[in-house]
Structures are given as structure tokens and as C-alpha cells.
Design a protein around this motif. Structure first.
Motif, PDB file in Angstrom:
ATOM      1  N   ILE A  15      56.830  58.945 -12.271  1.00  0.00           N
ATOM      2  CA  ILE A  15      57.653  57.730 -12.196  1.00  0.00           C
ATOM      3  C   ILE A  15      57.145  56.818 -11.084  1.00  0.00           C
ATOM      4  N   ARG A  16      56.757  57.428  -9.953  1.00  0.00           N
ATOM      5  CA  ARG A  16      56.197  56.604  -8.867  1.00  0.00           C
ATOM      6  C   ARG A  16      54.881  55.963  -9.314  1.00  0.00           C
ATOM      7  N   ASP A  17      54.106  56.661 -10.151  1.00  0.00           N
ATOM      8  CA  ASP A  17      52.862  56.055 -10.675  1.00  0.00           C
ATOM      9  C   ASP A  17      53.184  54.797 -11.480  1.00  0.00           C
ATOM     10  N   ARG A 153      62.687  45.068 -14.599  1.00  0.00           N
ATOM     11  CA  ARG A 153      62.212  46.365 -15.125  1.00  0.00           C
ATOM     12  C   ARG A 153      61.957  47.322 -13.956  1.00  0.00           C
ATOM     13  N   ARG A 154      61.307  46.819 -12.920  1.00  0.00           N
ATOM     14  CA  ARG A 154      60.967  47.639 -11.752  1.00  0.00           C
ATOM     15  C   ARG A 154      62.240  48.135 -11.065  1.00  0.00           C
ATOM     16  N   ILE A 155      63.167  47.219 -10.862  1.00  0.00           N
ATOM     17  CA  ILE A 155      64.386  47.571 -10.133  1.00  0.00           C
ATOM     18  C   ILE A 155      65.241  48.552 -10.952  1.00  0.00           C
ATOM     19  N   PHE A 160      65.574  55.905 -13.766  1.00  0.00           N
ATOM     20  CA  PHE A 160      64.704  57.055 -14.049  1.00  0.00           C
ATOM     21  C   PHE A 160      64.428  57.852 -12.768  1.00  0.00           C
ATOM     22  N   VAL A 161      64.212  57.116 -11.660  1.00  0.00           N
ATOM     23  CA  VAL A 161      63.979  57.790 -10.376  1.00  0.00           C
ATOM     24  C   VAL A 161      65.189  58.668 -10.057  1.00  0.00           C
ATOM     25  N   ALA A 162      66.388  58.081 -10.217  1.00  0.00           N
ATOM     26  CA  ALA A 162      67.614  58.814  -9.883  1.00  0.00           C
ATOM     27  C   ALA A 162      67.796  60.028 -10.802  1.00  0.00           C
ATOM     28  N   VAL A 164      65.496  61.868 -12.216  1.00  0.00           N
ATOM     29  CA  VAL A 164      64.587  62.947 -11.791  1.00  0.00           C
ATOM     30  C   VAL A 164      65.085  63.590 -10.506  1.00  0.00           C
ATOM     31  N   LYS A 165      65.525  62.757  -9.565  1.00  0.00           N
ATOM     32  CA  LYS A 165      66.019  63.314  -8.298  1.00  0.00           C
ATOM     33  C   LYS A 165      67.235  64.209  -8.558  1.00  0.00           C
ATOM     34  N   PHE A 166      68.113  63.760  -9.481  1.00  0.00           N
ATOM     35  CA  PHE A 166      69.298  64.550  -9.815  1.00  0.00           C
ATOM     36  C   PHE A 166      68.891  65.888 -10.437  1.00  0.00           C
ATOM     37  N   LEU A 189      68.711  59.822  -1.189  1.00  0.00           N
ATOM     38  CA  LEU A 189      67.652  59.351  -2.100  1.00  0.00           C
ATOM     39  C   LEU A 189      66.588  58.514  -1.389  1.00  0.00           C
ATOM     40  N   THR A 190      66.801  58.231  -0.100  1.00  0.00           N
ATOM     41  CA  THR A 190      65.854  57.371   0.625  1.00  0.00           C
ATOM     42  C   THR A 190      64.707  58.181   1.234  1.00  0.00           C
ATOM     43  N   PHE A 191      63.486  57.673   1.013  1.00  0.00           N
ATOM     44  CA  PHE A 191      62.285  58.258   1.620  1.00  0.00           C
ATOM     45  C   PHE A 191      61.599  57.150   2.404  1.00  0.00           C
ATOM     46  N   GLU A 192      61.875  57.105   3.701  1.00  0.00           N
ATOM     47  CA  GLU A 192      61.347  55.981   4.493  1.00  0.00           C
ATOM     48  C   GLU A 192      59.831  55.906   4.499  1.00  0.00           C
ATOM     49  N   VAL A 194      57.813  56.741   2.148  1.00  0.00           N
ATOM     50  CA  VAL A 194      57.360  56.167   0.861  1.00  0.00           C
ATOM     51  C   VAL A 194      57.541  54.646   0.905  1.00  0.00           C
ATOM     52  N   GLU A 195      58.656  54.197   1.443  1.00  0.00           N
ATOM     53  CA  GLU A 195      58.914  52.746   1.510  1.00  0.00           C
ATOM     54  C   GLU A 195      57.851  52.044   2.365  1.00  0.00           C
ATOM     55  N   GLU A 196      57.467  52.673   3.476  1.00  0.00           N
ATOM     56  CA  GLU A 196      56.420  52.077   4.330  1.00  0.00           C
ATOM     57  C   GLU A 196      55.117  51.948   3.553  1.00  0.00           C
ATOM     58  N   VAL A 240      63.362  44.091  -3.467  1.00  0.00           N
ATOM     59  CA  VAL A 240      62.998  45.000  -4.565  1.00  0.00           C
ATOM     60  C   VAL A 240      63.449  46.443  -4.279  1.00  0.00           C
ATOM     61  N   MET A 241      63.111  46.963  -3.121  1.00  0.00           N
ATOM     62  CA  MET A 241      63.493  48.359  -2.851  1.00  0.00           C
ATOM     63  C   MET A 241      65.001  48.523  -2.620  1.00  0.00           C
ATOM     64  N   PRO A 242      65.657  47.623  -1.857  1.00  0.00           N
ATOM     65  CA  PRO A 242      67.118  47.776  -1.728  1.00  0.00           C
ATOM     66  C   PRO A 242      67.846  47.715  -3.077  1.00  0.00           C
ATOM     67  N   THR A 244      66.544  48.497  -6.015  1.00  0.00           N
ATOM     68  CA  THR A 244      66.209  49.735  -6.749  1.00  0.00           C
ATOM     69  C   THR A 244      67.126  50.869  -6.279  1.00  0.00           C
ATOM     70  N   LYS A 245      67.350  50.910  -4.980  1.00  0.00           N
ATOM     71  CA  LYS A 245      68.215  51.973  -4.446  1.00  0.00           C
ATOM     72  C   LYS A 245      69.669  51.763  -4.872  1.00  0.00           C
ATOM     73  N   LEU A 246      70.082  50.496  -4.973  1.00  0.00           N
ATOM     74  CA  LEU A 246      71.435  50.212  -5.464  1.00  0.00           C
ATOM     75  C   LEU A 246      71.579  50.740  -6.899  1.00  0.00           C
ATOM     76  N   VAL A 247      70.552  50.480  -7.726  1.00  0.00           N
ATOM     77  CA  VAL A 247      70.582  50.987  -9.111  1.00  0.00           C
ATOM     78  C   VAL A 247      70.650  52.517  -9.101  1.00  0.00           C
ATOM     79  N   GLU A 248      69.879  53.140  -8.223  1.00  0.00           N
ATOM     80  CA  GLU A 248      69.893  54.612  -8.146  1.00  0.00           C
ATOM     81  C   GLU A 248      71.298  55.124  -7.823  1.00  0.00           C
ATOM     82  N   VAL A 249      71.946  54.498  -6.829  1.00  0.00           N
ATOM     83  CA  VAL A 249      73.293  54.941  -6.433  1.00  0.00           C
ATOM     84  C   VAL A 249      74.280  54.719  -7.583  1.00  0.00           C
TER      85      VAL A 249
END
Ligand SMILES: O=C(O)C(=O)C[C@]1(C(=O)O)C=C[C@@H](O)C=C1
Length: 257
Positions: A15-17, A153-155, A160-162, A164-166, A189-192, A194-196, A240-242, A244-249
Motif C-alpha cells: 500500500i505504501r508503494d 484518491r491518495r487521501i 486501505f492503510v487503516a 491493513v493496520k487493523f 497509526l502515526t509513524f513519524e 515515515v512522514e519525514e 495530504v498526510m493529516p 489521510t490520517k483523518l480518513v484512517e481514524v
């Protein structure tokens, strides 16, 4: 990622790919959009021309009509695609493909496009584009639609990320979902690190994709970039990342429904 026929393929790495590949699309679409100035007339409500039975902006009109056509040919049957104007979208004339869904059915109710559209028009465009009207409204809107759909689409890939994590850490996620603890879910769900990496990589890609390509490399010219790499990094960091994380939550909160 729409079909889950082979569950082994569903991994955080795969998914990260996909998220990494989507960066290319987003950056190329930004380069296309910033050829034009902000063009505020396009987003003005109501628009200056009279469109029968329509009171929104010219941009809304173009985007809604685009979605109507795309819906008819099955765009929104894909769980990767989320409409911006979901009211009264026509059914698809193309039948859905038969496959095992990857996502929980509640995924359909997670849609942050209203937020994406708001930050895009009010914060992202003024950051990237010159403030002016050049009259190229239809072309500008076409660029906007491509870019907004790529961002959306990205966000929304956050679903899908969530998922897999679940699946990978159900025991850790379940109690937080049952307690509806948004903050704890966000932390888990946060990986700092990875974000960097994401912020650095998108800046590097912006530098590479935005270069002028010439046949004469001998003359040492100052490297001119079509898009400011620090702005692309900021786009990912602040929106974009915030989002995406909102969608995950939001997805995780519905995961046990
Ligand atoms: O790769 C992840 O684990 C994600 O959740 C995606 C993402 C991103 O939007 O790029 C979001 C949150 C993480 O902190 C890292 C990266």
C-alpha cells in the motif's frame, strides 16, 4: 486494491508503494495546474454566466458534470474513487466486477472531499499560483479536476492503510475503537519517521520532475524548477498526510460496525 482475491498481497508495504507512485501523479498535476494563475472568477458563486437550473460556480458546474459522466461509466464503483458531488449521481451503465471487497462496507460512508475542496481553493491554490485571472477557465478547471481527483484518491487510500493496520494489529486497535478514542487511534497509526521520509521524497521528486530538460548540458546554468519543492513538501505536511490520517481514524471508528 479494489479486489481482495489474494489477501497475501494486502500488506502495508504494497500500500505504501502505491502511495509513493501516486506522488508522481500529484506532482505532475501540480506542475500542470500552476501554469495558470489562481483564476478566482472560476470559483465565484454564483458564476457570472447564466447556467439554467444551477446556482454554483462555473468550476462546480464543470466538476459535477464531469462526475456525472464518469459515474455513468463506473468510476465510483471502485472503492478507490470517492465523488466530490455525491448527490444524484447516476448509476453506472457498466456492471460491477465480481470480486471480494477488501474494505469493510462502512468505508463508503467515509468521504472527506468537502474538506479537500475547501483547503484546495482557499489555501493550496493561493500558495502555489500567482493571484490573477487569465481567462483560461475551462483548461484551468480541467487541471483542477485531475489534481483534486489525484489528491482525493491518495487521501482516501487511508482506508486501505487503516484496514491493513487493523488486520495486522487487531488486538491493539479493537479496544481503542470500542472506546471511540480518536486521539489514541491517531497516535497508534502515526509513524513519524515515515512522514519525514514522505516529505523529503516529494521535495526531491518535485526537484527532479520540475527540471528543464535541454540537450546542451555543458553550459552550467542555474537549475530552474517548475514547482517549488518546499511547497510540495508543505502540501504533504499540512494537508495530504493529516487528511489521510483523518480518513484512517474515521474508517477505524466504523471498522467494527
Ligand atoms: O504509511 C502509513 O503508515 C500511513 O499511515 C500513511 C501516512 C501518509 O499519509 O503518508 C500517514 C500516517 C503515518 O504517520 C505515515 C504515513
Amino acid at each position: 486494491m479494489a479486489c481482495g482475491g489474494d489477501d497475501n498481497k494486502l500488506s502495508l508495504d504494497s500500500i505504501r508503494d502505491s502511495l509513493i507512485r501516486q506522488e508522481d501523479t500529484i506532482i505532475f498535476n501540480i506542475i500542470e495546474r500552476i501554469k495558470y494563475p489562481t483564476n478566482p472568477t472560476l470559483y465565484k458563486q454564483p458564476c457570472s454566466v447564466n447556467i439554467p437550473d444551477f446556482s454554483g460556480s462555473l468550476f462546480q458546474y464543470l466538476f459535477q458534470q464531469t462526475e456525472v459522466l464518469q459515474s455513468k461509466v463506473g468510476r465510483y464503483l471502485s472503492p478507490e474513487e470517492n465523488p466530490f458531488f455525491s448527490n444524484n449521481l447516476p448509476d453506472s451503465i457498466i456492471p460491477p466486477t465480481k470480486c471480494t471487497p477488501v474494505l469493510h462496507p462502512a468505508a463508503e460512508s467515509v468521504n472527506v472531499n468537502e474538506k479537500i475542496l475547501d483547503v484546495y481553493i482557499n489555501q493550496i491554490l493561493p500558495l502555489f499560483c500567482k493571484e490573477a485571472d487569465d481567462g483560461n477557465f475551462a483548461t484551468t478547471a480541467a487541471c483542477d479536476i485531475h489534481l483534486l481527483q489525484a489528491l482525493s484518491r491518495r487521501i482516501h487510500y487511508g482506508k486501505f492503510v487503516a484496514e491493513v493496520k487493523f488486520r495486522d494489529c487487531t488486538d491493539e486497535y479493537k479496544p481503542l475503537i470500542l472506546a471511540k478514542d480518536r486521539d489514541a487511534l491517531m497516535k497508534l497509526l502515526t509513524f513519524e519517521a515515515v512522514e519525514e521520509m514522505v516529505k523529503k521524497r516529494v521535495a526531491k521528486k518535485a526537484m527532479a520532475f520540475g527540471q528543464e530538460v535541454t540537450l546542451n548540458d555543458s553550459t552550467a546554468k542555474e537549475v530552474k524548477c517548475k514547482v517549488d519543492p518546499t511547497l510540495v513538501s508543505r502540501l504533504y505536511d499540512e494537508w495530504v498526510m493529516p487528511l489521510t490520517k483523518l480518513v484512517e481514524v474515521e474508517y477505524l471508528l466504523r471498522r467494527l460496525d
